[in-house]
Design a protein around this motif. Structure first.
Motif, PDB file in Angstrom:
ATOM      1  N   MET A   1     -37.730 152.763 -35.031  1.00 40.07           N
ATOM      2  CA  MET A   1     -36.958 153.037 -36.231  1.00 40.07           C
ATOM      3  C   MET A   1     -36.114 151.798 -36.534  1.00 40.07           C
ATOM      4  SD  MET A   1     -34.553 156.317 -37.132  1.00 40.07           S
ATOM      5  CE  MET A   1     -35.219 157.127 -35.738  1.00 40.07           C
ATOM      6  N   THR A   2     -36.125 151.375 -37.785  1.00 43.61           N
ATOM      7  CA  THR A   2     -35.394 150.197 -38.223  1.00 43.61           C
ATOM      8  C   THR A   2     -34.103 150.609 -38.914  1.00 43.61           C
ATOM      9  OG1 THR A   2     -37.492 149.062 -38.609  1.00 43.61           O
ATOM     10  CG2 THR A   2     -35.561 148.143 -39.682  1.00 43.61           C
ATOM     11  N   THR A   3     -33.037 149.842 -38.690  1.00 39.92           N
ATOM     12  CA  THR A   3     -31.776 150.079 -39.378  1.00 39.92           C
ATOM     13  C   THR A   3     -31.471 148.875 -40.257  1.00 39.92           C
ATOM     14  OG1 THR A   3     -30.942 151.419 -37.547  1.00 39.92           O
ATOM     15  CG2 THR A   3     -29.312 150.538 -39.071  1.00 39.92           C
ATOM     16  N   VAL A   4     -31.115 149.145 -41.517  1.00 36.83           N
ATOM     17  CA  VAL A   4     -30.746 148.081 -42.450  1.00 36.83           C
ATOM     18  C   VAL A   4     -29.403 148.430 -43.067  1.00 36.83           C
ATOM     19  CG1 VAL A   4     -33.139 147.456 -42.979  1.00 36.83           C
ATOM     20  CG2 VAL A   4     -31.962 149.119 -44.409  1.00 36.83           C
ATOM     21  N   ASN A   5     -28.668 147.392 -43.501  1.00 34.14           N
ATOM     22  CA  ASN A   5     -27.392 147.678 -44.147  1.00 34.14           C
ATOM     23  C   ASN A   5     -27.626 147.960 -45.638  1.00 34.14           C
ATOM     24  OD1 ASN A   5     -27.371 145.220 -45.653  1.00 34.14           O
ATOM     25  ND2 ASN A   5     -26.572 144.129 -43.879  1.00 34.14           N
ATOM     26  N   VAL A   6     -26.620 148.473 -46.303  1.00 29.55           N
ATOM     27  CA  VAL A   6     -26.736 148.886 -47.701  1.00 29.55           C
ATOM     28  C   VAL A   6     -27.160 147.717 -48.587  1.00 29.55           C
ATOM     29  CG1 VAL A   6     -25.479 149.784 -49.702  1.00 29.55           C
ATOM     30  CG2 VAL A   6     -25.090 150.774 -47.453  1.00 29.55           C
ATOM     31  N   HIS A  12     -33.916 144.828 -51.057  1.00 28.16           N
ATOM     32  CA  HIS A  12     -35.334 144.899 -50.668  1.00 28.16           C
ATOM     33  C   HIS A  12     -35.898 146.315 -50.735  1.00 28.16           C
ATOM     34  CE1 HIS A  12     -35.076 140.770 -49.369  1.00 28.16           C
ATOM     35  NE2 HIS A  12     -33.990 141.073 -48.650  1.00 28.16           N
ATOM     36  N   LEU A  13     -35.433 147.123 -51.676  1.00 28.80           N
ATOM     37  CA  LEU A  13     -35.865 148.522 -51.739  1.00 28.80           C
ATOM     38  C   LEU A  13     -37.379 148.658 -51.851  1.00 28.80           C
ATOM     39  CD1 LEU A  13     -35.141 151.485 -51.760  1.00 28.80           C
ATOM     40  CD2 LEU A  13     -34.824 151.331 -54.231  1.00 28.80           C
ATOM     41  N   SER A  14     -38.003 147.866 -52.705  1.00 28.66           N
ATOM     42  CA  SER A  14     -39.467 147.976 -52.869  1.00 28.66           C
ATOM     43  C   SER A  14     -40.191 147.714 -51.551  1.00 28.66           C
ATOM     44  CB  SER A  14     -39.965 146.995 -53.932  1.00 28.66           C
ATOM     45  OG  SER A  14     -39.479 147.377 -55.190  1.00 28.66           O
ATOM     46  N   ARG A  15     -39.769 146.709 -50.824  1.00 24.31           N
ATOM     47  CA  ARG A  15     -40.403 146.410 -49.522  1.00 24.31           C
ATOM     48  C   ARG A  15     -40.178 147.538 -48.537  1.00 24.31           C
ATOM     49  NH1 ARG A  15     -38.168 140.367 -48.787  1.00 24.31           N
ATOM     50  NH2 ARG A  15     -39.084 139.503 -50.676  1.00 24.31           N
ATOM     51  N   LEU A  16     -38.960 148.069 -48.539  1.00 26.19           N
ATOM     52  CA  LEU A  16     -38.659 149.177 -47.622  1.00 26.19           C
ATOM     53  C   LEU A  16     -39.509 150.401 -47.955  1.00 26.19           C
ATOM     54  CD1 LEU A  16     -34.774 148.862 -47.376  1.00 26.19           C
ATOM     55  CD2 LEU A  16     -36.479 148.132 -45.697  1.00 26.19           C
ATOM     56  N   LEU A  17     -39.691 150.678 -49.238  1.00 23.21           N
ATOM     57  CA  LEU A  17     -40.529 151.819 -49.639  1.00 23.21           C
ATOM     58  C   LEU A  17     -41.969 151.628 -49.187  1.00 23.21           C
ATOM     59  CD1 LEU A  17     -39.153 152.590 -53.205  1.00 23.21           C
ATOM     60  CD2 LEU A  17     -38.785 153.893 -51.098  1.00 23.21           C
ATOM     61  N   GLU A  18     -42.480 150.408 -49.256  1.00 25.41           N
ATOM     62  CA  GLU A  18     -43.843 150.143 -48.767  1.00 25.41           C
ATOM     63  C   GLU A  18     -43.943 150.444 -47.275  1.00 25.41           C
ATOM     64  OE1 GLU A  18     -44.942 146.153 -49.779  1.00 25.41           O
ATOM     65  OE2 GLU A  18     -44.852 146.558 -51.937  1.00 25.41           O
ATOM     66  N   ARG A  19     -42.917 150.054 -46.527  1.00 24.88           N
ATOM     67  CA  ARG A  19     -42.917 150.322 -45.089  1.00 24.88           C
ATOM     68  C   ARG A  19     -42.860 151.826 -44.818  1.00 24.88           C
ATOM     69  NH1 ARG A  19     -38.444 146.240 -42.789  1.00 24.88           N
ATOM     70  NH2 ARG A  19     -38.772 147.512 -40.935  1.00 24.88           N
ATOM     71  N   ILE A  26     -36.721 154.485 -41.877  1.00 22.39           N
ATOM     72  CA  ILE A  26     -35.686 153.462 -41.951  1.00 22.39           C
ATOM     73  C   ILE A  26     -34.323 154.126 -42.108  1.00 22.39           C
ATOM     74  CG2 ILE A  26     -34.831 151.503 -43.286  1.00 22.39           C
ATOM     75  CD1 ILE A  26     -37.794 150.912 -43.940  1.00 22.39           C
ATOM     76  N   ILE A  27     -33.359 153.656 -41.324  1.00 20.97           N
ATOM     77  CA  ILE A  27     -31.987 154.146 -41.401  1.00 20.97           C
ATOM     78  C   ILE A  27     -31.178 153.138 -42.217  1.00 20.97           C
ATOM     79  CG2 ILE A  27     -29.892 154.676 -40.087  1.00 20.97           C
ATOM     80  CD1 ILE A  27     -32.162 156.693 -39.666  1.00 20.97           C
ATOM     81  N   GLY A  32     -22.341 149.257 -40.199  1.00 21.47           N
ATOM     82  CA  GLY A  32     -22.931 149.558 -38.902  1.00 21.47           C
ATOM     83  C   GLY A  32     -23.043 151.036 -38.578  1.00 21.47           C
ATOM     84  N   ARG A  33     -22.561 151.902 -39.480  1.00 24.55           N
ATOM     85  CA  ARG A  33     -22.607 153.350 -39.239  1.00 24.55           C
ATOM     86  C   ARG A  33     -23.756 153.964 -40.048  1.00 24.55           C
ATOM     87  NH1 ARG A  33     -19.706 156.479 -42.459  1.00 24.55           N
ATOM     88  NH2 ARG A  33     -20.192 158.655 -42.153  1.00 24.55           N
ATOM     89  N   PRO A  34     -24.725 154.608 -39.400  1.00 25.21           N
ATOM     90  CA  PRO A  34     -25.841 155.218 -40.124  1.00 25.21           C
ATOM     91  C   PRO A  34     -25.347 156.269 -41.123  1.00 25.21           C
ATOM     92  CG  PRO A  34     -26.249 155.227 -37.763  1.00 25.21           C
ATOM     93  CD  PRO A  34     -24.817 154.825 -37.955  1.00 25.21           C
ATOM     94  N   VAL A  35     -25.849 156.181 -42.374  1.00 23.25           N
ATOM     95  CA  VAL A  35     -25.442 157.155 -43.392  1.00 23.25           C
ATOM     96  C   VAL A  35     -26.625 157.827 -44.080  1.00 23.25           C
ATOM     97  CG1 VAL A  35     -23.197 156.115 -43.878  1.00 23.25           C
ATOM     98  CG2 VAL A  35     -25.202 155.356 -45.143  1.00 23.25           C
ATOM     99  N   ALA A  36     -27.821 157.243 -43.995  1.00 26.33           N
ATOM    100  CA  ALA A  36     -28.973 157.847 -44.676  1.00 26.33           C
ATOM    101  C   ALA A  36     -30.260 157.492 -43.938  1.00 26.33           C
ATOM    102  CB  ALA A  36     -29.046 157.356 -46.114  1.00 26.33           C
ATOM    103  N   ARG A  37     -31.248 158.359 -44.114  1.00 31.29           N
ATOM    104  CA  ARG A  37     -32.564 158.142 -43.523  1.00 31.29           C
ATOM    105  C   ARG A  37     -33.581 158.069 -44.657  1.00 31.29           C
ATOM    106  NH1 ARG A  37     -33.183 162.498 -40.028  1.00 31.29           N
ATOM    107  NH2 ARG A  37     -32.243 161.234 -38.410  1.00 31.29           N
ATOM    108  N   LEU A  38     -34.371 157.015 -44.675  1.00 27.88           N
ATOM    109  CA  LEU A  38     -35.409 156.830 -45.690  1.00 27.88           C
ATOM    110  C   LEU A  38     -36.743 157.183 -45.051  1.00 27.88           C
ATOM    111  CD1 LEU A  38     -35.819 155.790 -48.607  1.00 27.88           C
ATOM    112  CD2 LEU A  38     -36.081 153.504 -47.660  1.00 27.88           C
ATOM    113  N   THR A  39     -37.352 158.276 -45.529  1.00 20.70           N
ATOM    114  CA  THR A  39     -38.622 158.733 -44.967  1.00 20.70           C
ATOM    115  C   THR A  39     -39.580 159.082 -46.097  1.00 20.70           C
ATOM    116  OG1 THR A  39     -37.923 161.040 -44.900  1.00 20.70           O
ATOM    117  CG2 THR A  39     -37.531 159.734 -42.917  1.00 20.70           C
ATOM    118  N   ALA A  40     -40.851 159.112 -45.779  1.00 16.95           N
ATOM    119  CA  ALA A  40     -41.867 159.487 -46.764  1.00 16.95           C
ATOM    120  C   ALA A  40     -41.815 160.996 -46.995  1.00 16.95           C
ATOM    121  CB  ALA A  40     -43.250 159.087 -46.268  1.00 16.95           C
ATOM    122  N   ILE A  41     -42.189 161.397 -48.172  1.00 13.69           N
ATOM    123  CA  ILE A  41     -42.273 162.816 -48.498  1.00 13.69           C
ATOM    124  C   ILE A  41     -43.641 163.313 -48.054  1.00 13.69           C
ATOM    125  CG2 ILE A  41     -42.364 164.505 -50.365  1.00 13.69           C
ATOM    126  CD1 ILE A  41     -40.413 162.757 -51.885  1.00 13.69           C
TER     127      ILE A  41
END
Length: 78
Positions: A1-6, A12-19, A26-27, A32-41
């Motif tokens: 699992m990868t963590t990226v800052n806001v 790089h939203l488009s690249r993150l969506l491809e991943r 992606i968190i 440095g504090r996790p606030v959201a999880r980006l996952t596929a539907i």
């Protein structure tokens, strides 16, 4: 699992969506504090026309409703 800052997520939203489409999760973190999880539907992709020929619409589908039913929608007494 990868963590990226806001900032990186916004830049790089488009690249993150491809991943994510590739199955990665992606968190997104703020300071440095996790606030959201980006996952596929999960689910099937829509397939336009897949029900063609399998549904039938009655000729009178847009006819007026019976008075007692219409009153129910209009707030009349039942």
């Amino acid at each position: 699992m990868t963590t990226v800052n806001v900032h990186e997520a916004k830049t790089h939203l488009s690249r993150l969506l491809e991943r994510v489409e590739g199955g990665e999760e992606i968190i997104i973190a703020r300071s440095g504090r996790p606030v959201a999880r980006l996952t596929a539907i999960a689910g099937k992709a829509r397939e336009p026309g897949r029900l063609h020929g399998r549904l039938r619409v009655s000729e009178d589908f847009d006819a007026s409703l019976p008075a007692e039913v219409a009153e129910g929608f209009e707030g009349g007494e039942s």
